[in-house]
Write an enzyme that holds these catalytic residues in place. Structure first.
Site, PDB file in Angstrom:
ATOM      1  N   ASP A 113       1.590  -1.507   5.508  1.00 37.58           N
ATOM      2  CA  ASP A 113       0.311  -1.849   6.209  1.00 37.58           C
ATOM      3  C   ASP A 113      -0.561  -1.526   6.920  1.00 37.58           C
ATOM      4  OD1 ASP A 113       0.287  -4.469   8.080  1.00 37.58           O
ATOM      5  OD2 ASP A 113       0.582  -3.362   9.855  1.00 37.58           O
ATOM      6  N   ASP A 133      -3.708  -6.457   3.861  1.00 40.88           N
ATOM      7  CA  ASP A 133      -3.243  -6.040   4.541  1.00 40.88           C
ATOM      8  C   ASP A 133      -2.048  -4.713   4.500  1.00 40.88           C
ATOM      9  OD1 ASP A 133      -1.860  -7.233   5.997  1.00 40.88           O
ATOM     10  OD2 ASP A 133      -2.465  -7.062   7.799  1.00 40.88           O
ATOM     11  N   GLU A 134      -0.642  -5.223   3.203  1.00 39.70           N
ATOM     12  CA  GLU A 134       0.176  -4.618   2.960  1.00 39.70           C
ATOM     13  C   GLU A 134       0.537  -4.804   1.745  1.00 39.70           C
ATOM     14  OE1 GLU A 134       4.618  -6.657   4.571  1.00 39.70           O
ATOM     15  OE2 GLU A 134       2.920  -6.526   6.034  1.00 39.70           O
TER      16      GLU A 134
END
Length: 428
Positions: free
Chosen positions: A19, A118-119
Site C-alpha cells: 500500500d 494505491d494497493e
C-alpha cells in the site's frame, strides 16, 4: 475431527500486499518537496464548496486533526499549516504507472494483481532465486520506491493473499518499519485478535450485524462457529467467512478468476444534499448520458440496469439499490434515462440524497436489439442519430461542446464535471 488447518495440506506462497501510504496526499507532498510523513496536505474535490469531499489526507493530518477520506470541507479547521489542494488525477495515474513498473522488475504481470490505485498484491514465490527471500524483496521494493519517487509504502507479507492483506491492514500500516508478516501459525494469536470484527477483510457492518444475531461477536467466534449454519444463512459466502477466520485462502494470483459479467457504471457524490426529485432526476440523466456514450463507443447495448442511492449521513436510513431487466436491450440515452428515472421514482420516498450510482449490465452486441412494438421506428431512428451526433461533437470538441438544456438548471452537475478524469480534475 481436526481444525481446518490440521485437515488440509495448505499451500504456502510468498505474497506481498503493498500500500502506498496516503497516495494522493503523498504525491502532492512530494510535488511540494515535503516528506510525505511530515506534510499537512489535504486533497479535496472542490475546495471552494463547503460540502466537498476530502479524497485524501496525509498521515499527520489524520493523526492531529482527525480529517480523513470522506470528511467534508466544512470540517477542516482554519490552520496555517494545512495545505489544501484539488486533485491532479492525470499526475496520480502517471505516478501509479511508475510504481507498477517498479513492481514489474520483481514479478511478471501474471503474478501482479492490482487491487486499487494505491494497493497491489505480488506473488514473489518464483522470484526468490533472483532477489532473495520475501522479507528481503519487500524491503528492496520499499527502498526503491522511496529512492526513486520519495513515496512511503507499507507491506503485508503472508502465506496467501488473505493473510498478506490482513497483516498489512492490522499491523503493517502502523509498524515502525512498515512491514508485517503473518503465517498460518499466527492465526490464533493474530487473526483471531482482530477487533472489531469489521476490521476483518470482507466483513462489513451489515455482515457484522447478522453475525451478532447468530451470537458471533469476534473472529475467534466465527472460526469456531458451525460452518454449515453459516452456509445456510449466507450461502457460499458463509463458508468463505468461516475459512477466512482460519486464515485460509486458496487464491493464486496467476490463476485469474473467470471474467465477471461486463458492465458499465458511474458514481457521483453530490456536493450537497438533494431534496427535490426534479434536481435528482437531472443528475441521473446526466450520468446516464455518460454511461450510454460509453456503451455506444464499445458497440454494445444493455438489457439490465441498477440504481444505487445513498442518503445523507444525518438520517438513519442508508438508501437503496435496485435492479431491473429492460423490455429490450438499448444504448440510447433517452431510453435508458427514462428507465433509471422510473426506477428512482418507484423506490424514493423523499429522503435527502447525497450519492448516486448507476449501472448498465447484461451487455450484448449493439444492432441485435429486439424490436419494440411500442416505439415508432422513426422515433427510434431519430434518437439514434441524435446520440451519434452528440457523441461525435463531444469526441471532437470536448464534453462542453454540446449538452442538454437541463444541465443549466439548478441541480445539474455536468458542466462542473466536464473535463474531469475519474470524476476529478485532470490537471497536472
Amino acid at each position: 475431527m481436526g481444525t481446518p488447518t490440521e485437515d488440509n495440506d495448505l499451500p504456502r506462497r510468498d505474497i506481498l500486499c503493498i500500500d502506498v501510504k496516503s497516495f494522493f496526499a503523498s504525491v502532492e507532498a512530494v510535488r511540494c518537496r515535503i516528506h510525505p510523513l511530515y506534510a499537512y496536505v489535504i486533497v479535496i474535490a472542490n475546495k471552494d464548496r463547503s460540502g466537498s469531499v476530502v479524497l485524501a489526507a496525509s498521515p499527520r493530518v489524520k493523526k492531529e486533526f482527525g480529517i480523513r477520506t470522506g470528511s467534508r470541507n466544512y470540517e477542516i479547521p482554519e490552520d496555517p499549516r494545512l495545505v489544501i489542494v484539488e486533485p491532479s488525477m492525470s499526475l496520480y495515474l502517471k505516478v501509479n504507472k511508475m510504481i507498477l513498473d517498479i513492481y514489474r522488475r520483481f514479478v511478471p504481470d501474471e503474478d501482479l494483481h492490482i487491487y486499487s490505485i494505491d494497493e497491489v498484491f505480488l506473488d514473489v514465490t518464483a522470484s526468490r532465486q533472483l532477489f532473495g527471500d520475501k522479507v528481503t524483496i519487500a524491503r528492496t521494493i520499499q527502498r526503491m520506491i522511496w529512492q526513486e519517487l520519495r513515496l512511503v509504502v507499507t507491506i503485508g507479507i503472508g502465506d496467501n493473499p488473505l493473510l498478506a492483506k490482513l497483516s498489512l491492514d492490522n499491523e503493517g500500516k502502523e509498524a515502525a518499519d512498515g512491514i508485517a508478516h503473518w503465517a498460518y501459525e499466527d492465526v490464533p494469536e493474530k487473526v483471531w485478535a482482530i477487533h472489531p470484527i469489521t476490521n476483518m477483510w470482507g466483513i462489513s457492518a451489515g455482515y457484522a450485524k447478522s453475525l451478532h444475531n447468530l451470537g458471533i461477536e469476534s473472529v475467534k467466534d466465527l472460526a469456531h462457529a458451525d460452518k454449515w449454519k453459516l452456509k445456510k444463512k449466507f450461502g457460499i459466502l458463509g463458508l468463505q467467512l468461516y475459512y477466512h477466520a482460519w486464515g485460509i485462502d486458496y487464491s493464486i494470483l496467476s490463476e485469474k478468476a473467470g471474467p465477471r459479467e461486463k458492465s458499465f457504471s458511474k458514481g457521483q457524490i453530490l456536493m450537497r444534499d438533494y431534496h427535490r426529485a426534479d434536481e435528482i432526476n437531472i443528475v441521473i440523466k446526466e450520468m446516464t448520458e455518460d454511461v450510454a456514450m460509453r456503451l455506444r463507443q464499445h458497440g454494445v447495448s444493455a438489457a439490465g440496469i441498477a440504481l444505487g442511492i445513498s442518503y445523507t449521513q444525518d438520517i438513519e436510513d442508508r438508501g437503496f439499490r435496485h435492479q431491473v431487466l429492460l423490455p429490450r436491450s438499448t444504448n440510447q440515452t433517452a431510453e435508458l434515462s427514462s428507465h433509471f428515472v422510473r426506477l428512482f421514482k418507484k423506490h424514493w420516498h423523499g429522503q435527502p440524497v447525497r450519492q448516486i450510482h448507476i449501472v448498465c449490465s447484461r451487455l450484448e452486441a449493439a444492432g441485435h436489439e429486439q424490436i419494440d412494438l411500442f416505439t415508432p421506428v422513426k422515433l427510434d431512428k431519430r434518437r439514434h442519430i441524435l446520440d451519434e451526433t452528440i457523441d461525435q461533437l463531444r469526441d471532437r470538441f470536448g464534453k462542453k461542446a454540446v449538452f442538454y438544456a437541463y444541465s443549466l438548471m439548478r441541480g445539474g452537475t455536468y458542466l462542473q464535471r466536464a473535463g474531469h478524469v475519474g470524476g476529478h480534475k485532470g490537471m497536472s
